[in-house]
Design a protein around this motif. Structure first.
Motif, PDB file in Angstrom:
ATOM      1  N   SER A 108       0.836  -1.209   0.000  1.00  0.00           N
ATOM      2  CA  SER A 108       0.000   0.000   0.000  1.00  0.00           C
ATOM      3  C   SER A 108       0.868   1.257   0.000  1.00  0.00           C
ATOM      4  O   SER A 108       0.381   2.356   0.225  1.00  0.00           O
ATOM      5  N   ARG A 109       2.187   1.073  -0.251  1.00  0.00           N
ATOM      6  CA  ARG A 109       3.072   2.246  -0.254  1.00  0.00           C
ATOM      7  C   ARG A 109       2.699   3.188  -1.397  1.00  0.00           C
ATOM      8  O   ARG A 109       2.240   2.730  -2.450  1.00  0.00           O
ATOM      9  N   VAL A 110       2.912   4.482  -1.183  1.00  0.00           N
ATOM     10  CA  VAL A 110       2.553   5.461  -2.220  1.00  0.00           C
ATOM     11  C   VAL A 110       3.688   5.487  -3.256  1.00  0.00           C
ATOM     12  O   VAL A 110       4.830   5.813  -2.934  1.00  0.00           O
ATOM     13  N   HIS A 111       3.361   5.110  -4.492  1.00  0.00           N
ATOM     14  CA  HIS A 111       4.414   4.980  -5.509  1.00  0.00           C
ATOM     15  C   HIS A 111       4.682   6.283  -6.254  1.00  0.00           C
ATOM     16  O   HIS A 111       5.729   6.440  -6.874  1.00  0.00           O
ATOM     17  N   CYS A 112       3.717   7.188  -6.209  1.00  0.00           N
ATOM     18  CA  CYS A 112       3.907   8.417  -6.977  1.00  0.00           C
ATOM     19  C   CYS A 112       2.980   9.494  -6.426  1.00  0.00           C
ATOM     20  O   CYS A 112       1.860   9.203  -6.012  1.00  0.00           O
ATOM     21  N   CYS A 113       3.453  10.729  -6.425  1.00  0.00           N
ATOM     22  CA  CYS A 113       2.584  11.836  -5.999  1.00  0.00           C
ATOM     23  C   CYS A 113       2.547  12.873  -7.123  1.00  0.00           C
ATOM     24  O   CYS A 113       3.576  13.444  -7.491  1.00  0.00           O
ATOM     25  N   LEU A 114       1.350  13.068  -7.672  1.00  0.00           N
ATOM     26  CA  LEU A 114       1.186  14.141  -8.680  1.00  0.00           C
ATOM     27  C   LEU A 114       0.929  15.409  -7.894  1.00  0.00           C
ATOM     28  O   LEU A 114      -0.100  15.523  -7.217  1.00  0.00           O
ATOM     29  N   TYR A 115       1.858  16.345  -7.951  1.00  0.00           N
ATOM     30  CA  TYR A 115       1.668  17.578  -7.189  1.00  0.00           C
ATOM     31  C   TYR A 115       1.250  18.714  -8.122  1.00  0.00           C
ATOM     32  O   TYR A 115       1.976  19.063  -9.050  1.00  0.00           O
ATOM     33  N   PHE A 116       0.057  19.255  -7.855  1.00  0.00           N
ATOM     34  CA  PHE A 116      -0.517  20.275  -8.735  1.00  0.00           C
ATOM     35  C   PHE A 116      -0.056  21.680  -8.347  1.00  0.00           C
ATOM     36  O   PHE A 116      -0.163  22.081  -7.197  1.00  0.00           O
ATOM     37  N   ILE A 117       0.406  22.408  -9.348  1.00  0.00           N
ATOM     38  CA  ILE A 117       0.883  23.778  -9.140  1.00  0.00           C
ATOM     39  C   ILE A 117      -0.051  24.707  -9.911  1.00  0.00           C
ATOM     40  O   ILE A 117      -0.496  24.383 -11.024  1.00  0.00           O
ATOM     41  N   SER A 118      -0.328  25.866  -9.323  1.00  0.00           N
ATOM     42  CA  SER A 118      -1.278  26.800  -9.942  1.00  0.00           C
ATOM     43  C   SER A 118      -0.674  27.438 -11.204  1.00  0.00           C
ATOM     44  O   SER A 118       0.496  27.826 -11.215  1.00  0.00           O
ATOM     45  N   PRO A 119      -1.509  27.596 -12.257  1.00  0.00           N
ATOM     46  CA  PRO A 119      -0.988  28.258 -13.462  1.00  0.00           C
ATOM     47  C   PRO A 119      -1.044  29.776 -13.292  1.00  0.00           C
ATOM     48  O   PRO A 119      -0.525  30.520 -14.119  1.00  0.00           O
ATOM     49  N   PHE A 120      -1.698  30.241 -12.210  1.00  0.00           N
ATOM     50  CA  PHE A 120      -1.919  31.673 -12.058  1.00  0.00           C
ATOM     51  C   PHE A 120      -0.815  32.375 -11.274  1.00  0.00           C
ATOM     52  O   PHE A 120      -0.772  33.589 -11.223  1.00  0.00           O
ATOM     53  N   GLY A 121       0.084  31.603 -10.659  1.00  0.00           N
ATOM     54  CA  GLY A 121       1.145  32.223  -9.862  1.00  0.00           C
ATOM     55  C   GLY A 121       2.402  32.415 -10.694  1.00  0.00           C
ATOM     56  O   GLY A 121       2.417  32.198 -11.906  1.00  0.00           O
ATOM     57  N   ARG A 122       3.461  32.823  -9.997  1.00  0.00           N
ATOM     58  CA  ARG A 122       4.741  33.014 -10.691  1.00  0.00           C
ATOM     59  C   ARG A 122       5.735  31.938 -10.289  1.00  0.00           C
ATOM     60  O   ARG A 122       6.893  32.212 -10.033  1.00  0.00           O
ATOM     61  N   GLY A 123       5.241  30.741 -10.138  1.00  0.00           N
ATOM     62  CA  GLY A 123       6.121  29.638  -9.758  1.00  0.00           C
ATOM     63  C   GLY A 123       5.598  28.983  -8.503  1.00  0.00           C
ATOM     64  O   GLY A 123       4.403  29.046  -8.199  1.00  0.00           O
ATOM     65  N   LEU A 124       6.524  28.353  -7.761  1.00  0.00           N
ATOM     66  CA  LEU A 124       6.116  27.657  -6.534  1.00  0.00           C
ATOM     67  C   LEU A 124       5.858  28.663  -5.429  1.00  0.00           C
ATOM     68  O   LEU A 124       6.628  29.607  -5.246  1.00  0.00           O
ATOM     69  N   ARG A 125       4.775  28.447  -4.677  1.00  0.00           N
ATOM     70  CA  ARG A 125       4.504  29.311  -3.534  1.00  0.00           C
ATOM     71  C   ARG A 125       5.186  28.702  -2.303  1.00  0.00           C
ATOM     72  O   ARG A 125       5.580  27.535  -2.327  1.00  0.00           O
ATOM     73  N   PRO A 126       5.287  29.473  -1.211  1.00  0.00           N
ATOM     74  CA  PRO A 126       5.953  28.915  -0.023  1.00  0.00           C
ATOM     75  C   PRO A 126       5.319  27.600   0.443  1.00  0.00           C
ATOM     76  O   PRO A 126       6.020  26.686   0.865  1.00  0.00           O
TER      77      PRO A 126
END
Ligand code: GDP
Length: 334
Positions: A132-150
């Motif tokens: 049941s280990r997590v094999h992958c994490c799809l991490y969603f990033i906003s298209p409205f920002g200027r990159g990764l937020r804190p």
């Protein structure tokens, strides 16, 4: 001599048949702010409606909402191979006004799965371990920002040594191609600066055909994948029915590589890298967890520290002491 008699030649076929018969277990986590199109993308990826029963909280309830972890299962079949997919969703992520430490339940969940696996591996019935280990994490990033937020940086930092992260820009139809490229570059730079390790695609074998090599290079270049999701079938592209989003200015096709990276993401997840994601989880991420566990048990006083640990909910007395630092089997009592 007939080729059929050469035993080793048939090995790949034997393994292939065995895997087909057995099927694959795969656990995929989706995380990221609400409203970035996570559920829609999952439904589009696996052509299913996994979120039929979902109830969206009111805006006022979101202000104080805490993160929960939800698991859903679905069986998919691709090219005759069955995959038992478990989807782990994280509703409420980043919704609350105070988001400090809101990722802790995710970290705890991932570690609990490692812990369960370690326990099963050390037990008597090692043959039938449910992974049941997590094999992958799809991490969603906003298209409205200027990159990764804190908050993105904090979350990714907390999980990058525990799970294969694949960063994804959701709702990419909000971006012009030039803007999408600039945002991708910015995210890649930030990941490097913050020393966040995302899933590293393995190098392509030199004996692969040119087509495969080209697709592989394209896929690596398109990270973070800029994706568009839709479960609606639109028919105004010639006479061909396609899944897409219709606007007054035209239609965005989900499966058109000129419109977004959906196909690249789907190909890598379902066809080409599923097994590698599982192997990296087992050989690297789980081994890292196991080594940390064994090290902490081997150090004097580690038991007390571990039981006080914020993330460890299980008493360490339940964890069998290893017979040596490199194996999971419990020490024999004299
Ligand atoms: P979640 O909260 O992250 O699971 O987001 P949902 O999948 O529920 O989507 C929230 C809203 O965004 C819904 O109205 C979707 O129809 C819409 N949506 C989903 N994917 C896309 C996309 O790729 N582009 C655009 N423009 N809207 C999208």
């Amino acid at each position: 001599m007939d080729k059929e008699y050469v035993g080793f030649a048939a090995l790949p076929n034997q393994l292939h048949r065995k895997s087909i018969k057995k099927g694959f277990d795969f656990t995929l986590m989706v995380a990221g702010e609400s409203g970035l199109g996570k559920s829609t993308l999952i439904n589009s990826l696996f052509l299913t409606n996994l979120y039929e029963d979902r109830q969206l909280p009111e805006a006022s309830a979101r202000l104080t909402q805490t993160l929960t972890i939800e698991r859903r299962g679905v069986e998919i079949e691709e090219g005759g191979i069955k995959v038992k997919l478990t989807l782990v969703d994280t509703p409420g992520f980043g919704d609350s006004v105070d988001c400090s430490d809101c990722w802790l339940p995710v970290v705890r969940f991932i570690e609990e799965q490692f812990e369960q696996y370690l326990r099963d591996e050390s037990g008597l019935n090692r043959k039938n371990i449910q992974d049941s280990r997590v094999h992958c994490c799809l991490y969603f990033i906003s298209p409205f920002g200027r990159g990764l937020r804190p908050l993105d940086v904090a979350f990714l930092r907390a999980v990058h040594e525990k799970v294969n992260i694949i960063p994804v820009i959701g709702k990419a139809d909000a971006l012009m191609p030039r803007e999408a490229q600039a945002l991708k570059q910015k995210i890649r730079d930030q990941l490097k600066e913050e020393e966040i390790n995302i899933y590293q695609f393995p190098d392509c074998d030199s004996d692969e055909d040119e087509d495969f090599k080209r697709q592989d290079a394209e896929m690596k270049e398109s990270i973070p994948f800029a994706v568009v999701g839709s479960c609606e079938v639109v028919r105004d592209i010639g006479s061909r029915p396609v899944r897409g989003r219709r606007y007054s200015w035209g239609t965005v096709e989900v499966e058109n590589p000129h419109h977004c990276d959906f196909l690249n993401l789907r190909r890598m997840l379902v066809q080409t890298h599923l097994q590698d994601l599982k192997e990296v989880t087992h050989d690297l991420l789980y081994e890292g967890y196991r080594a940390r566990c064994l090290q902490s048990l081997a150090r004097p006083g580690a038991r007390d520290r571990a039981s006080r640990s914020k993330l460890s909910r299980r008493s360490t007395a339940e964890i069998p002491l290893p017979c040596c630092p490199c194996c999971p089997w419990p020490r024999r009592r004299s």
